[in-house]
Scaffold this motif. Structure first.
Motif, PDB file in Angstrom:
ATOM      1  N   GLU A  26      -0.074   7.046   1.791  1.00 55.90           N
ATOM      2  CA  GLU A  26      -1.371   7.692   1.944  1.00 55.90           C
ATOM      3  C   GLU A  26      -2.465   6.685   2.297  1.00 55.90           C
ATOM      4  OE1 GLU A  26       1.138  10.533  -0.187  1.00 55.90           O
ATOM      5  OE2 GLU A  26       0.762   8.381  -0.435  1.00 55.90           O
ATOM      6  N   GLU A  27      -2.412   5.505   1.680  1.00 49.82           N
ATOM      7  CA  GLU A  27      -3.415   4.474   1.977  1.00 49.82           C
ATOM      8  C   GLU A  27      -3.291   3.979   3.411  1.00 49.82           C
ATOM      9  OE1 GLU A  27      -4.156   2.345  -2.355  1.00 49.82           O
ATOM     10  OE2 GLU A  27      -2.346   1.834  -1.212  1.00 49.82           O
ATOM     11  N   LYS A  60       0.841  -1.193   0.000  1.00 52.34           N
ATOM     12  CA  LYS A  60       0.000   0.000   0.000  1.00 52.34           C
ATOM     13  C   LYS A  60       0.878   1.245   0.000  1.00 52.34           C
ATOM     14  CE  LYS A  60      -3.407  -2.281   3.031  1.00 52.34           C
ATOM     15  NZ  LYS A  60      -2.509  -3.301   3.630  1.00 52.34           N
ATOM     16  N   THR A  61       0.344   2.332  -0.521  1.00 48.79           N
ATOM     17  CA  THR A  61       1.056   3.608  -0.470  1.00 48.79           C
ATOM     18  C   THR A  61       0.986   4.159   0.959  1.00 48.79           C
ATOM     19  OG1 THR A  61      -0.895   4.949  -0.978  1.00 48.79           O
ATOM     20  CG2 THR A  61       0.392   4.087  -2.853  1.00 48.79           C
ATOM     21  N   LYS A  88      -4.495   6.641   5.766  1.00 45.18           N
ATOM     22  CA  LYS A  88      -5.962   6.735   5.708  1.00 45.18           C
ATOM     23  C   LYS A  88      -6.589   5.687   6.622  1.00 45.18           C
ATOM     24  CE  LYS A  88      -9.825   6.865   2.423  1.00 45.18           C
ATOM     25  NZ  LYS A  88     -10.641   5.792   3.017  1.00 45.18           N
ATOM     26  N   ARG A  89      -6.029   4.480   6.612  1.00 48.47           N
ATOM     27  CA  ARG A  89      -6.548   3.425   7.478  1.00 48.47           C
ATOM     28  C   ARG A  89      -6.279   3.746   8.943  1.00 48.47           C
ATOM     29  NH1 ARG A  89      -8.847  -0.501   5.292  1.00 48.47           N
ATOM     30  NH2 ARG A  89      -8.718  -1.762   7.189  1.00 48.47           N
TER      31      ARG A  89
END
Length: 238
Positions: free
Chosen positions: A209-210, A206-207, A213-214
């Protein structure tokens, strides 16, 4: 371009250049005068560079060192939040993106609970002190092996490289409990505060940012569940 970063490098530069100038002066004098070289001429060839080179080198070395230190200070100011001395959000994200492709580790999103109420009740100066106190606790718990940044307002982010979710939960709990024990003096009284923490894990797929976000979603869940707690992202909590 001359680049001197320490006092030791400054003195090494002065000695090296002065010695080189003296050697070159002696060689040039010997080449030009040959058999006509006298002791007085040789003495002059040695003393000339030794009298001129060290002061000149000292001035240039000092200037170079000053410029280096000013640049270091400027880089520090640009990379760190002025209120908390944590990394800025932009610098934190830049560092994360530089190692994103092969990064493994955990992220913590932290937010001071009911912070607006602190500002509304006690004023922004007290609110700022609460932010500094919380930032200090976070830094104390991650400076050894992690990175911490002020993400915005009363929100912070922590990166723990090479730490799995179980280890991150323990660290998050340590931070949460330490903040809960912290107080700020307000008009002779002790003002306490708490934080909520959401976690995310970067597995290389995952990036940043991802993952963040989580972690932010987990932070929102911690707030919804009553605040002052640590929350995992959905798949880890299941």
């Amino acid at each position: 371009m001359l680049k001197i970063r320490t006092d030791a490098e400054k003195w090494r530069y002065i000695i090296a250049v002065s010695a080189m100038a003296t050697v070159l002066s002696v060689l040039l004098t010997w080449v030009l005068l040959g058999d006509n070289l006298t002791v007085d001429m040789l003495r002059a060839a040695i003393l000339g560079p030794l009298l001129i080179a060290p002061p000149a080198c000292l001035m240039s070395a000092r200037r170079s060192l000053e410029i280096y230190r000013l640049n270091q200070r400027l880089e520090h100011l640009l990379a760190h939040d002025q209120m908390t001395n944590l990394l800025t959000r932009s610098h934190f994200m830049r560092q994360m993106h530089e190692m994103e492709s092969d990064f493994r580790g955990s992220f913590l999103m932290l937010d001071i609970d009911l912070f607006k109420k602190v500002n509304d009740t006690y004023g922004h100066l007290v609110g700022d002190e609460v932010i500094r106190q919380v930032a200090g606790v976070i830094q104390d718990h991650v400076r050894r092996d992690g990175l911490a940044a002020r993400y915005g307002g009363e929100e912070f982010v922590v990166c723990l490289p090479q730490q799995d979710m179980e280890e991150a939960v323990k660290r998050a709990e340590e931070i949460r409990q330490a903040v809960e024990r912290k107080t700020v003096k307000v008009s002779g009284a002790n003002l306490g505060c708490t934080i909520s923490i959401g976690l995310g894990y970067a597995d290389g797929r995952k990036t940043v940012e991802e993952v963040l976000k989580r972690a932010d979603e987990a932070l929102y869940a911690a707030k919804k569940q009553g605040r002052n707690r640590v929350s995992l992202p959905r798949q880890e909590a299941a």
